[in-house]
Design an enzyme around this catalytic site. Structure first.
Site, PDB file in Angstrom:
ATOM      1  N   SER A 164       0.830  -1.202   0.000  1.00  0.00           N
ATOM      2  CA  SER A 164       0.000   0.000   0.000  1.00  0.00           C
ATOM      3  C   SER A 164       0.873   1.265   0.000  1.00  0.00           C
ATOM      4  O   SER A 164       1.672   1.454  -0.912  1.00  0.00           O
ATOM      5  CB  SER A 164      -0.944  -0.049   1.205  1.00  0.00           C
ATOM      6  OG  SER A 164      -1.930   0.940   1.128  1.00  0.00           O
ATOM      7  N   ASP A 333      -9.622  -5.374  -4.923  1.00  0.00           N
ATOM      8  CA  ASP A 333      -8.999  -4.331  -4.113  1.00  0.00           C
ATOM      9  C   ASP A 333      -9.646  -2.976  -4.399  1.00  0.00           C
ATOM     10  O   ASP A 333      -9.646  -2.508  -5.534  1.00  0.00           O
ATOM     11  CB  ASP A 333      -7.500  -4.268  -4.422  1.00  0.00           C
ATOM     12  CG  ASP A 333      -6.706  -3.562  -3.344  1.00  0.00           C
ATOM     13  OD1 ASP A 333      -7.241  -2.627  -2.725  1.00  0.00           O
ATOM     14  OD2 ASP A 333      -5.537  -3.946  -3.128  1.00  0.00           O
ATOM     15  N   HIS A 365      -7.328  -5.714  -0.551  1.00  0.00           N
ATOM     16  CA  HIS A 365      -6.147  -5.010  -0.054  1.00  0.00           C
ATOM     17  C   HIS A 365      -5.460  -5.703   1.121  1.00  0.00           C
ATOM     18  O   HIS A 365      -4.236  -5.783   1.168  1.00  0.00           O
ATOM     19  CB  HIS A 365      -6.550  -3.584   0.352  1.00  0.00           C
ATOM     20  CG  HIS A 365      -5.445  -2.588   0.278  1.00  0.00           C
ATOM     21  ND1 HIS A 365      -4.855  -2.202  -0.913  1.00  0.00           N
ATOM     22  CD2 HIS A 365      -4.795  -1.900   1.242  1.00  0.00           C
ATOM     23  CE1 HIS A 365      -3.914  -1.307  -0.678  1.00  0.00           C
ATOM     24  NE2 HIS A 365      -3.853  -1.104   0.618  1.00  0.00           N
TER      25      HIS A 365
END
Length: 390
Positions: A164, A333, A365
């Site tokens: 991320s 995601d 995610h």
């Protein structure tokens, strides 16, 4: 109650209080090591890393389980998390342990403002000045400091794994010409180089409504998910009928396929972590701008800082072509959207980067760091990638 019983109760209370304070101070000192790594049967060391702008970051090292030192790997977490996320699953499933078992020397970063990195040479976390940073500063100070520390401690170049926001700061740093000479390769899990097509309704709603800027204007410098200010913000966002606040985790990340209850319980025990309000504003700016740029302070301040009225962009096509990159992204995601990842891949390809791309249709995610299937689906491929680029 007799005097004797009262005296015994007081003594017991004092002993209990002493035990609690002693235990808390030991945990505070050893941090991640004592919480998860050592109880899971791994050796673990703690280090302090100082950035050029004075922040003191805690870093953990889990050595290879083999008799000889392994090649170092640096793990960099994302926003609203810390180094704990790499150890929340069992030893056979969590990436930190998988890599140590595979013979690698694992180093875990903890970004400024998170639980174990709330120190500075002169600033206190209660001050606004402590939180006067965005992910620009993570690019300029935190990531270079941790990479340099591992490089000097081991005397070796290292592999990098980011998730991320951890991918965003790595991509930005590499595009600015930093880090590359100390890295062997880099792995980007759920990359957020671009946020244009982000589909998390809470994130989109917050970014479009400028709520982060309002909170910054009100002087709320720390974005603490457990604090009253963020809870009030969530209440405002949850009034929108398009947001499902009965499942906030999925509302942020997308529908994860492979999380078990014990992992989620551990996650809620240790996460989420604080970041700066300015950092959240910066991410919202990137969404609205349609491209990753440096922080937008406004025309006059931009002119003073950057010599131009608008913030300069980060150009990922400038990343060195000889640095092998591995990108893994998921079809479910909501933060690292498929279209955004494809835009990132196109930009990297334009710069002739050596690139391996993995698409996992069922993953969202959080699956990339906490999913029970991540080891067989992703981590084994990561280890193979590292071995090919030893």
């Amino acid at each position: 109650m007799t005097n004797n019983h009262l005296s015994l109760s007081i003594v017991a209370f004092i002993l209990l209080l002493f035990f609690f304070l002693f235990s808390w101070s030991a945990i505070a000192e050893t941090g991640v090591c004592s919480s998860l790594a050592v109880p899971s049967g791994y050796k673990c060391e703690e280090f302090d890393v100082k950035t050029e702008d004075g922040y003191i970051l805690k870093m953990q090292r889990i050595p290879s389980v083999a008799d000889q030192p392994g090649t170092p790997v640096l793990l960099q977490h994302g926003v609203l998390a810390d180094g704990m996320v790499w150890q929340l699953n069992s030893p056979g499933e969590a990436l930190a342990f998988v890599l140590a078992d595979a013979g690698y020397d694992v180093w875990i970063a903890n970004t400024r403002g998170t639980r174990w990195s709330r120190r500075h040479e002169i600033l206190d976390p209660s001050s606004r000045a402590f939180w006067a940073w965005s992910w620009d500063e993570l690019v300029t100070y935190d990531l270079p400091a941790t990479v340099e520390f591992v490089y000097k401690q081991t005397g070796q170049k290292l592999h990098f794994v980011g998730h991320s926001q951890g991918t965003l700061i790595a991509l930005a740093a590499l595009s600015e010409g930093g880090l590359g000479e100390k890295l062997i390769s880099a792995v980007m899990l759920s990359p957020i180089g671009f946020l244009t097509h982000m589909k998390t309704k809470l994130g989109v709603l917050a970014a479009k409504s400028f709520l982060g800027e309002i909170y910054a204007w009100l002087g709320i410098a720390e974005f603490d998910p457990a604090g009253s200010s963020v809870k009030n913000l969530m209440k405002k966002l949850c009034r929108n009928p398009t947001v499902n606040c009965y499942d906030l985790f999925s509302a942020f990340t997308g529908k994860n396929c492979c999380l078990n209850e014990s992992t989620i319980e551990l996650y809620l025990q240790y996460e989420p972590q604080s970041t700066s309000t300015r950092n959240m504003v910066h991410l919202a700016q990137n969404f609205r701008a349609g491209a990753p740029t440096k922080f937008d302070y406004g025309g006059g301040e931009n002119l003073r800082r950057y010599g131009r009225l608008t913030p300069p962009p980060y150009n990922f096509s400038k990343i060195r072509g000889d640095l092998p990159l591995f990108i893994s992204y998921g079809g479910k995601d909501s933060l690292s959207d498929v279209e955004d990842v494809r835009d990132l891949v196109n930009e990297l390809t334009a710069g002739n980067v050596s690139l391996v791309v993995q698409y996992v249709g069922d993953f969202a995610h959080a699956d990339f760091v906490m999913g029970t299937a991540a080891k067989s689906v992703i981590y084994d491929a990561v280890v193979d990638f590292f071995r090919r680029h030893s």
